[in-house]
Design an enzyme around this catalytic site. Sequence first.
Site, short mmCIF file in Angstrom:
data_model
loop_
_atom_site.label_atom_id
_atom_site.label_comp_id
_atom_site.label_asym_id
_atom_site.label_seq_id
_atom_site.Cartn_x
_atom_site.Cartn_y
_atom_site.Cartn_z
N GLY A 77 0.83 -1.21 0.00
CA GLY A 77 0.00 0.00 0.00
C GLY A 77 0.86 1.25 0.00
N GLY B 105 0.91 5.55 1.17
CA GLY B 105 0.34 6.58 2.01
C GLY B 105 1.07 7.89 1.80
CG PHE C 150 3.57 10.59 6.31
CD1 PHE C 150 4.27 11.77 6.45
CD2 PHE C 150 2.20 10.60 6.54
CE1 PHE C 150 3.63 12.94 6.81
CE2 PHE C 150 1.56 11.76 6.90
CZ PHE C 150 2.26 12.94 7.03
CB VAL D 107 3.60 -0.44 3.44
CG1 VAL D 107 3.87 -1.65 4.34
CG2 VAL D 107 3.45 0.81 4.30
CE LYS E 78 4.36 4.76 6.45
NZ LYS E 78 3.48 5.21 7.55
CG ASP F 235 -5.03 10.08 10.02
OD1 ASP F 235 -6.23 10.42 9.92
OD2 ASP F 235 -4.35 9.68 9.05
#
Length: 368
Positions: A30, A32, A34, A37, A56, A154
Amino acid sequence: MKRTKEDFSTGGEVSAGYGSPSWCRGQLLGRGGFGSVFIAKLKEPCWRFPSIMAVKSENAASAPSSLMKEELVLQALRGCPNVVQSFGSDITTDCSGDSIYNVFLEFASGGSLFDFIKKTGSGTGLPEVLVRDCTRSILTGLKQVHDHGFVHCDIKPHNVLLVPTVNGYIPKVADFGLAKRHNVRDGSGVKGTHLFFSPEMVVFGIQEAPSDIWALGCTVLMMLTGKPPWAYTSKSELFSRIATETPTIPHHISIAAQNFLSCCFVRHSAKRLTATELLSHFFLLESDECKDVFIQESSEVSNQKYLGVKPQSQHHPSALPSFIPIPSSSSKEEKDIPAAVERTCYKQIHPLAIKGCQPPVTFTVCAN
């Protein structure tokens, strides 16, 4: 030219650090804001690292302001069983000379809670017994985050990951890219996902531990209904509703679940219950304990709304007081919100002294 996130998986990387495991990058899991991953597999066994992890990664040029900051938070939370764990970091260099910053994490093979809701809830939500267990785990993780002096900023189903255990999966709080220190403002304003913003974030630009609790309520509501907490057509409409309304609590769920959501959605942030206090809420009783609990409507006593709670058993004595007044909110209290929040993010009150909460009905919880 800056590398794209997809290019991280092209291979040919060489570790630039000492003490890092020999590993190879697997498939993309995935992306994001930041980092991306991936699966990370060890080439050789290493006692400090599991054989399969998540990694990550982000370009090292941008990592100092994002991924490195997240790693520092994860280091502080190391050992917290309901928070996704970090195993360390590594910097790799590929054949093009680009440096990539990598953080090794627990591999959540169950995916995210959001994916689980979509797949299992079928648009109608999850069974309440499952929601109760998930909520207890998330709330425990959130308590650990707050106890260490952080605000997650978050909380949402996307940032709760299902990590495998011997008996199945455990939901763990993840993604600390927006996390901040309690009572510290960095000048960047409120952060997070708009659907999960709390009233004090929208109205006063304040984001502290109570804001995480409001977001938790939105997450629990999504688990119970399979739908977002708000329906809106524009950002301005969404913020207007958050500033003046409370998410609709469905009537088909149990009174205990309704009241739990009411506690999360107290609009006065200084009166919103903390993670520690919510863990004592009767909605989060163990499943076998709930079999001995029945809920009945109760009339007003001395013109006050109340919750009457009797001890459940000698083995599980109730953590709640036998009489809990629930005064109605006043307009004066709403006007005092800015001062209250500036004075303290949330005040310590007796567990389950649900001030400011207006449950859907007045009720009594008893145990046989």
